[in-house]
Scaffold this active site. Structure first.
Site, short mmCIF file in Angstrom:
data_model
loop_
_atom_site.label_atom_id
_atom_site.label_comp_id
_atom_site.label_asym_id
_atom_site.label_seq_id
_atom_site.Cartn_x
_atom_site.Cartn_y
_atom_site.Cartn_z
CG HIS A 1 -6.02 30.07 -7.13
ND1 HIS A 1 -6.60 30.53 -5.97
CD2 HIS A 1 -4.87 30.78 -7.28
CE1 HIS A 1 -5.83 31.48 -5.44
NE2 HIS A 1 -4.77 31.64 -6.20
CB CYS B 1 -1.24 33.06 -9.12
SG CYS B 1 -2.38 33.45 -7.78
P1 NAD Z 1 4.98 36.37 1.47
O1 NAD Z 1 4.33 36.91 2.69
O2 NAD Z 1 5.17 34.91 1.32
O3 NAD Z 1 6.42 37.05 1.30
C1 NAD Z 1 6.61 38.43 1.45
C2 NAD Z 1 8.03 38.69 1.94
O4 NAD Z 1 8.23 40.09 2.09
C3 NAD Z 1 8.32 38.06 3.31
O5 NAD Z 1 9.63 37.54 3.29
C4 NAD Z 1 8.23 39.27 4.27
O6 NAD Z 1 9.07 39.11 5.40
C5 NAD Z 1 8.76 40.38 3.39
N1 NAD Z 1 8.30 41.71 3.78
C6 NAD Z 1 7.21 42.06 4.49
N2 NAD Z 1 7.15 43.39 4.62
C7 NAD Z 1 8.22 43.90 3.97
C8 NAD Z 1 8.72 45.21 3.74
N3 NAD Z 1 8.07 46.29 4.24
N4 NAD Z 1 9.86 45.37 3.04
C9 NAD Z 1 10.52 44.30 2.54
N5 NAD Z 1 10.10 43.03 2.74
C10 NAD Z 1 8.97 42.84 3.44
O7 NAD Z 1 4.14 36.98 0.24
P2 NAD Z 1 3.98 36.35 -1.22
O8 NAD Z 1 2.91 35.34 -1.19
O9 NAD Z 1 5.31 36.00 -1.74
O10 NAD Z 1 3.38 37.60 -1.99
C11 NAD Z 1 4.21 38.63 -2.51
C12 NAD Z 1 3.48 39.31 -3.64
O11 NAD Z 1 3.22 38.33 -4.68
C13 NAD Z 1 2.12 39.92 -3.29
O12 NAD Z 1 1.89 41.05 -4.10
C14 NAD Z 1 1.15 38.80 -3.70
O13 NAD Z 1 -0.15 39.29 -3.96
C15 NAD Z 1 1.82 38.31 -4.95
N6 NAD Z 1 1.47 36.93 -5.35
C16 NAD Z 1 1.32 35.96 -4.41
C17 NAD Z 1 0.96 34.68 -4.81
C18 NAD Z 1 0.74 33.60 -3.82
O14 NAD Z 1 -0.11 32.76 -4.05
N7 NAD Z 1 1.46 33.53 -2.74
C19 NAD Z 1 0.78 34.41 -6.16
C20 NAD Z 1 1.01 35.42 -7.12
C21 NAD Z 1 1.34 36.69 -6.69
#
Ligand code: NAD
Length: 336
Positions: A220, A140
């Site tokens: 952020h 992000c």
């Molecule tokens: P999150 O924790 O909100 O969601 C992750 C999902 O994956 C959950 O539903 C969880 O139950 C599931 N999960 C966990 N382990 C798993 C597995 N082994 N197999 C399949 N599913 C599984 O996370 P998020 O914030 O959506 O982040 C996901 C990715 O996006 C990460 O790489 C993060 O760095 C990136 N990201 C996050 C943001 C943010 O601010 N939240 C912004 C940009 C990028």
């Protein structure tokens, strides 16, 4: 119509699912969950076929009364591409499985560049993902930096960027994270990973970043100092950013002088989940001193990467060659 799966229906996954669903050249054929929680139930209520990513937990979903379409192994047979939205580090492991199953994969910014091999931002390097099998959409913060730096670089050439990143401590729904009452240099060393991450998509940019974590969940915030090859008028930069898709100018003197007020504006817009897909740049902060451009911007971390995931699908599945056309198509469908 290409068939897309979402592995990990969390903060990013559920938003990408909705964004894909409003396009006319791709559709969601399944999303995965590990836990039978309210998000799993909501996915089913929205009409997304739900697949269990941990097959040994099938009984838990049955007990919770949540109807599933199968396990993730069934989903692989139905899709052209999996958008992996699992927590950081897990995507890289999943990539090996996707390779075995013969499906393409998009990964998120939490994965390391080295693990996936290729990174993507719609504005910086759309073409380089053409037909690719495994691509990471940058984080992000990196997306926010690219969205404003790329048009500035195109307009007047950038010699050097210095940026101070003020990072939200956690997402609104994350109850276990902090800080609660501290400002944490994060990392306490320079550079933070953001500058090198920008260089994974703006390959030649001279950029160094430092970052702090603060007790907020909304957005952020970035403070940029940009040395330019040629020096434009301040108004030229304002006009440029006003005309740049997925960038929105805010004015403190019109009541939008903080991330709280910017997100209040986003709530008033009435978008799903009050998301602000655009990078918010404070108009008053845009200034040029001794040939150096200064500006401040804010990033809605939960949503800014979502349209980039849609464009990345389009490049990898060879649905649209022109970055600007894909950006416009995605934006139109999502109401951006
Ligand atoms: P999150 O924790 O909100 O969601 C992750 C999902 O994956 C959950 O539903 C969880 O139950 C599931 N999960 C966990 N382990 C798993 C597995 N082994 N197999 C399949 N599913 C599984 O996370 P998020 O914030 O959506 O982040 C996901 C990715 O996006 C990460 O790489 C993060 O760095 C990136 N990201 C996050 C943001 C943010 O601010 N939240 C912004 C940009 C990028």
């Amino acid at each position: 119509m290409k068939s897309i799966g979402i592995n990990g229906y969390g903060t990013i996954g559920k938003r990408v699912a909705d964004a894909v669903s409003c396009q006319d050249d791709m559709k969601i054929v399944g999303v995965t969950k590990r836990t039978p929680d309210f998000e799993a139930q909501m996915a089913v209520d929205k009409g997304y076929p739900l697949y269990i990513s941990a097959p040994e937990r099938e009984g838990q979903f049955e007990e919770a009364g949540i109807k599933v379409a199968g396990t993730i192994d069934d989903l692989y047979d139905l899709i052209d591409l999996m958008v992996d939205c699992t927590p950081e580090g897990i995507g890289a492991k999943n990539m090996e499985v996707y390779k075995e199953k013969g499906v393409k994969g998009i990964f998120q910014g939490g994965e390391k560049q080295d693990a996936i091999g290729h990174s993507f931002n719609s504005f910086a390097n759309f073409q380089d993902a053409w037909g690719a099998d495994y691509v990471r959409v940058v984080s992000c913060n990196t997306t926010g930096l690219c969205r404003t730096l790329k048009p500035i670089d195109d307009l007047c050439g950038i010699k050097k960027v210095r940026a101070v990143m003020v990072r939200r401590g956690a997402d609104p729904g994350q109850i276990k994270k902090g800080p609660i009452n501290a400002i944490v240099p994060n990392p306490p060393t320079v550079p933070s990973h953001h500058g090198p991450d920008v260089q994974t998509v703006m390959y030649d940019l001279n950029i160094t970043t430092m970052a702090l974590l603060v007790p907020t969940t909304l957005m952020h915030q970035h403070n940029l100092m940009v040395e330019l090859e040629s020096v434009p008028a301040v108004d030229d930069v304002i006009d440029l950013l006003e005309a740049t898709p997925r960038v929105m100018l805010f004015e403190a003197n019109k009541g939008a002088g903080s991330t709280a007020e910017v997100m209040e504006f986003a709530r008033d817009m009435g978008r799903p989940r009050s998301d602000l897909f655009e990078i918010a740049v404070w108009k008053e902060s845009i200034n040029i001193t001794e040939g150096e451009l200064f500006y401040m911007q804010a990033i809605h971390q939960e949503s800014d990467v979502v349209p980039e995931n849609v464009d990345c699908i389009r490049a990898m599945l060879e649905l649209e060659e022109d970055a600007q056309k894909s950006i416009a198509k995605t934006n139109q469908a999502m109401g951006i």
